[in-house]
Write a protein that holds these residues in place. Structure first.
Motif, PDB file in Angstrom:
ATOM      1  N   LYS A 174       0.854  -1.189   0.000  1.00 20.89           N
ATOM      2  CA  LYS A 174       0.000   0.000   0.000  1.00 20.89           C
ATOM      3  C   LYS A 174       0.884   1.232   0.000  1.00 20.89           C
ATOM      4  CE  LYS A 174      -4.175  -1.845   1.891  1.00 20.89           C
ATOM      5  NZ  LYS A 174      -5.329  -1.598   2.721  1.00 20.89           N
ATOM      6  N   ARG A 175       1.239   1.687  -1.139  1.00 21.52           N
ATOM      7  CA  ARG A 175       2.057   2.887  -1.295  1.00 21.52           C
ATOM      8  C   ARG A 175       1.258   3.897  -2.096  1.00 21.52           C
ATOM      9  NH1 ARG A 175       7.840   1.149  -0.596  1.00 21.52           N
ATOM     10  NH2 ARG A 175       7.512  -0.464   0.939  1.00 21.52           N
ATOM     11  N   CYS A 176       0.904   4.992  -1.495  1.00 22.95           N
ATOM     12  CA  CYS A 176       0.068   5.973  -2.177  1.00 22.95           C
ATOM     13  C   CYS A 176       0.880   6.858  -3.114  1.00 22.95           C
ATOM     14  CB  CYS A 176      -0.645   6.856  -1.162  1.00 22.95           C
ATOM     15  SG  CYS A 176      -1.740   5.939  -0.103  1.00 22.95           S
ATOM     16  N   GLN A 177       0.262   7.239  -4.208  1.00 21.27           N
ATOM     17  CA  GLN A 177       0.887   8.148  -5.154  1.00 21.27           C
ATOM     18  C   GLN A 177       0.376   9.562  -4.910  1.00 21.27           C
ATOM     19  OE1 GLN A 177       0.297   6.795  -9.122  1.00 21.27           O
ATOM     20  NE2 GLN A 177       1.024   4.750  -8.701  1.00 21.27           N
ATOM     21  N   ASN A 178       1.216  10.542  -5.199  1.00 17.56           N
ATOM     22  CA  ASN A 178       0.852  11.955  -5.088  1.00 17.56           C
ATOM     23  C   ASN A 178       0.370  12.335  -3.692  1.00 17.56           C
ATOM     24  OD1 ASN A 178       1.379  12.244  -7.848  1.00 17.56           O
ATOM     25  ND2 ASN A 178      -0.660  11.499  -8.346  1.00 17.56           N
ATOM     26  N   CYS A 179       0.926  11.721  -2.687  1.00 17.81           N
ATOM     27  CA  CYS A 179       0.555  12.052  -1.313  1.00 17.81           C
ATOM     28  C   CYS A 179       1.360  13.263  -0.851  1.00 17.81           C
ATOM     29  CB  CYS A 179       0.837  10.871  -0.390  1.00 17.81           C
ATOM     30  SG  CYS A 179       0.590  11.273   1.334  1.00 17.81           S
ATOM     31  N   LYS A 180       0.668  14.250  -0.312  1.00 18.26           N
ATOM     32  CA  LYS A 180       1.378  15.460   0.109  1.00 18.26           C
ATOM     33  C   LYS A 180       2.192  15.235   1.374  1.00 18.26           C
ATOM     34  CE  LYS A 180      -2.497  17.447   2.699  1.00 18.26           C
ATOM     35  NZ  LYS A 180      -3.372  18.610   2.815  1.00 18.26           N
ATOM     36  N   TYR A 181       1.988  14.114   2.063  1.00 18.44           N
ATOM     37  CA  TYR A 181       2.748  13.807   3.267  1.00 18.44           C
ATOM     38  C   TYR A 181       3.939  12.882   2.995  1.00 18.44           C
ATOM     39  CZ  TYR A 181      -1.280  15.705   5.719  1.00 18.44           C
ATOM     40  OH  TYR A 181      -2.288  16.528   6.161  1.00 18.44           O
ATOM     41  N   LYS A 182       4.058  12.391   1.768  1.00 19.10           N
ATOM     42  CA  LYS A 182       5.096  11.408   1.460  1.00 19.10           C
ATOM     43  C   LYS A 182       6.459  12.087   1.323  1.00 19.10           C
ATOM     44  CE  LYS A 182       4.841   9.247  -2.500  1.00 19.10           C
ATOM     45  NZ  LYS A 182       4.420   8.297  -3.517  1.00 19.10           N
ATOM     46  N   VAL A 183       7.435  11.622   2.100  1.00 17.16           N
ATOM     47  CA  VAL A 183       8.797  12.154   2.046  1.00 17.16           C
ATOM     48  C   VAL A 183       9.773  10.983   1.952  1.00 17.16           C
ATOM     49  CG1 VAL A 183       8.238  14.231   3.353  1.00 17.16           C
ATOM     50  CG2 VAL A 183       8.996  12.185   4.567  1.00 17.16           C
ATOM     51  N   TYR A 184      11.025  11.303   1.674  1.00 17.01           N
ATOM     52  CA  TYR A 184      12.056  10.282   1.541  1.00 17.01           C
ATOM     53  C   TYR A 184      13.288  10.692   2.324  1.00 17.01           C
ATOM     54  CZ  TYR A 184       9.140   8.882  -2.389  1.00 17.01           C
ATOM     55  OH  TYR A 184       8.082   8.499  -3.158  1.00 17.01           O
ATOM     56  N   GLU A 185      14.054   9.710   2.752  1.00 18.63           N
ATOM     57  CA  GLU A 185      15.342   9.996   3.379  1.00 18.63           C
ATOM     58  C   GLU A 185      16.224  10.696   2.348  1.00 18.63           C
ATOM     59  OE1 GLU A 185      16.131   9.534   6.412  1.00 18.63           O
ATOM     60  OE2 GLU A 185      14.622   8.134   7.154  1.00 18.63           O
ATOM     61  N   GLN A 186      17.128  11.538   2.814  1.00 19.57           N
ATOM     62  CA  GLN A 186      17.993  12.284   1.896  1.00 19.57           C
ATOM     63  C   GLN A 186      18.841  11.363   1.039  1.00 19.57           C
ATOM     64  OE1 GLN A 186      20.231  15.160   4.128  1.00 19.57           O
ATOM     65  NE2 GLN A 186      18.465  16.496   4.398  1.00 19.57           N
ATOM     66  N   VAL A 187      19.245  10.237   1.589  1.00 21.34           N
ATOM     67  CA  VAL A 187      20.102   9.321   0.833  1.00 21.34           C
ATOM     68  C   VAL A 187      19.309   8.453  -0.134  1.00 21.34           C
ATOM     69  CG1 VAL A 187      21.894   9.250   2.589  1.00 21.34           C
ATOM     70  CG2 VAL A 187      20.011   7.629   2.688  1.00 21.34           C
ATOM     71  N   ASP A 188      18.000   8.508  -0.050  1.00 19.78           N
ATOM     72  CA  ASP A 188      17.146   7.682  -0.915  1.00 19.78           C
ATOM     73  C   ASP A 188      16.904   8.413  -2.235  1.00 19.78           C
ATOM     74  OD1 ASP A 188      15.407   5.877  -2.007  1.00 19.78           O
ATOM     75  OD2 ASP A 188      13.852   6.108  -0.498  1.00 19.78           O
TER      76      ASP A 188
END
Length: 87
Positions: A3-17
């Protein structure tokens, strides 16, 4: 469960990712944290070791993964997370 949402305004990533393969939830909503904490306690430690730290509760500076948040809503509340928009 994937369950991975697309275009989510809360979705962030680690800097190294740099490939953006492991999304995290940036929402600091207390209800969201409480729900994911409850799920985390019920899950096997092996399953959650890649999601969040091994604390009894998540502090405000710890971001749960999108999948853990979705699982918490799905399993514990039998509903969809209203923090996300899936397309």
């Amino acid at each position: 469960m994937e369950k991975r949402c697309q275009n989510c305004k809360y979705k962030v990533y680690e800097q190294v990712d740099t490939k953006e393969v492991w999304p995290f939830c940036a929402c600091k909503d207390k209800e969201l944290r409480d729900i994911t904490n409850k799920l985390r306690i019920e899950l096997n430690k092996y399953q959650v070791q890649y999601h969040i730290r091994d604390d009894k509760e998540m502090s405000d500076d710890v971001l749960p993964s999108c999948q853990l948040v979705q699982s918490a809503y799905d399993i514990l509340l039998d509903s969809r997370c209203d923090k996300y928009c899936v397309e």
